[in-house]
Every structure is written in structure tokens, then in C-alpha cells.
Design a protein around this motif. Structure first.
Motif, short mmCIF file in Angstrom:
data_model
loop_
_atom_site.label_atom_id
_atom_site.label_comp_id
_atom_site.label_asym_id
_atom_site.label_seq_id
_atom_site.Cartn_x
_atom_site.Cartn_y
_atom_site.Cartn_z
N THR A 69 4.10 10.02 -9.28
CA THR A 69 3.47 10.36 -10.56
C THR A 69 2.92 11.79 -10.51
OG1 THR A 69 2.88 8.03 -10.90
CG2 THR A 69 1.71 9.66 -12.22
N ILE A 70 2.23 12.11 -9.41
CA ILE A 70 1.68 13.46 -9.24
C ILE A 70 2.82 14.48 -9.22
CG2 ILE A 70 0.51 14.99 -7.61
CD1 ILE A 70 -1.24 12.55 -6.82
N GLU A 82 0.84 -1.21 0.00
CA GLU A 82 0.00 0.00 0.00
C GLU A 82 0.88 1.26 0.00
OE1 GLU A 82 -3.51 2.00 -0.33
OE2 GLU A 82 -3.27 -0.17 -0.36
N LYS A 99 2.32 1.70 -3.38
CA LYS A 99 1.30 2.21 -4.30
C LYS A 99 1.11 3.71 -4.09
CE LYS A 99 -3.59 1.70 -5.40
NZ LYS A 99 -4.84 1.06 -5.03
N ASN A 100 1.00 4.15 -2.81
CA ASN A 100 0.85 5.57 -2.49
C ASN A 100 2.08 6.36 -2.96
OD1 ASN A 100 -1.66 5.14 -1.34
ND2 ASN A 100 -0.86 4.97 0.74
N THR A 101 3.25 5.81 -2.72
CA THR A 101 4.48 6.48 -3.14
C THR A 101 4.54 6.62 -4.65
OG1 THR A 101 5.63 5.58 -1.20
CG2 THR A 101 7.00 6.40 -2.99
N LYS A 102 4.13 5.58 -5.33
CA LYS A 102 4.11 5.63 -6.79
C LYS A 102 3.13 6.70 -7.28
CE LYS A 102 3.29 2.91 -10.93
NZ LYS A 102 2.85 1.65 -11.49
N GLU A 103 1.95 6.76 -6.66
CA GLU A 103 0.96 7.78 -7.04
C GLU A 103 1.50 9.19 -6.75
OE1 GLU A 103 -2.59 6.78 -4.92
OE2 GLU A 103 -3.06 5.08 -6.22
N GLN A 104 2.12 9.34 -5.58
CA GLN A 104 2.70 10.64 -5.23
C GLN A 104 3.83 11.02 -6.20
OE1 GLN A 104 3.88 10.27 -1.15
NE2 GLN A 104 1.81 10.61 -0.35
#
Length: 163
Positions: A56-57, A46, A49-54
Motif C-alpha cells: 500500500t505504501i 503477520e 499484513k506487513n507485505t500488504k502495508e508495504q
């Protein structure tokens, strides 16, 4: 081959006791450790996943910021070009005005000097003319006493008429 039921029964009994002991003392702790490990792996997944989303953002924000910086730099360059062109035009216009002003001043100075020279020449010519006239009259008067009397009378008449 004969089946020894006693061995099977002892083996089954030993297996049951072993299972009961393992269940009572080992399986609980083992399953708890396995559950903790599963929770840790799920948490790490998790977080990843959050780190990847951050990330990407953040990458998108950086791309947008870079594009904005490029646009601002282009605008600054364009403004600088326009400003320098305007300054060049202003300087050129100022130089033209200064040249025109200096030309007009020079023309006025030349005209003034010309007028002074003409006036000086007139006064000199007038003085020379008077000097030449007086010399001519002096010759005429010396040679001709009748003419001298005529000039004196004419002068007195002119002076008398002016009064």
C-alpha cells in the motif's frame, strides 16, 4: 440387559492406560507440532499484513512519483513552449534588425552612387560648358578683334585684382 461391571472397569482401565501412554509419548509431540503450525500460520499472517502495508505504501509512493513526473513533464512542456516563443520573437526581432540594417545600407549606397553620378554629371557639364564657352569665345574673338582685346584686358584686370 445386565450391566457388566467388569467390562466397564476393564474398558475404563484400558482407556486410562491408553490416555496415559498417549499423554506421555504422543500428545506432547502432537501439541508441539500443532503449536509450531499455529506459530507458523500467525507468522505468515503477520508477514502478509506487513507485505500488504508495504505494498500500500509502495503504491502510494508510485502514485505520488507518477503525479510528480506528470507535473515535471507539464512544466518542461510549458518551459519549452515559452522558450520556443522567445526564440521565435528573438529571431523575428533579429530579422527585422537585419532588414533595417540592409535597407539603411542600400539607401546609403544608393545615395552615394547618386552623389557620384551627380558629381560626374557636374564635371561633364562643366567640361561641356567650358568647351561650348571656349567655342563661342573663339568665334567671337575671331570675328571681332576689338572684342578680343577687351577680353584680354578684362582678364588681366581680374588677375591683377586677385594678386
Amino acid at each position: 440387559m445386565s450391566i457388566l461391571w467388569e467390562n466397564i472397569l476393564i474398558t475404563m482401565l484400558a482407556f486410562g492406560i491408553l490416555y496415559w501412554l498417549l499423554n506421555k509419548f504422543a500428545f506432547g509431540k502432537l501439541f508441539a507440532v500443532m503449536e509450531q503450525r499455529r506459530q507458523l500460520v500467525l507468522g505468515q499472517l503477520e508477514d502478509a499484513k506487513n507485505t500488504k502495508e508495504q505494498a500500500t505504501i509502495y503504491v502510494e509512493e508510485q502514485k505520488n512519483a507518477l503525479d510528480q513526473a506528470r507535473k515535471e513533464a507539464y512544466e518542461i512542456i510549458e518551459q519549452s513552449k515559452q522558450s520556443s516563443s522567445k526564440q521565435a520573437r528573438d529571431l523575428l526581432e533579429q530579422a527585422k534588425q537585419d532588414a533595417t540594417r540592409l535597407k539603411n545600407e542600400a539607401i546609403n549606397d544608393i545615395e552615394s552612387e547618386r552623389n557620384k553620378a551627380v558629381e560626374s554629371l557636374r564635371s561633364e557639364i562643366g567640361a561641356f560648358s567650358v568647351n561650348i564657352a571656349s567655342k563661342l569665345i573663339e568665334r567671337e574673338v575671331e570675328n571681332n578683334p576689338a572684342e578680343q582685346e577687351k577680353l584680354v584686358n578684362q582678364y588681366l584686370e581680374e588677375v591683377g585684382n586677385k594678386s
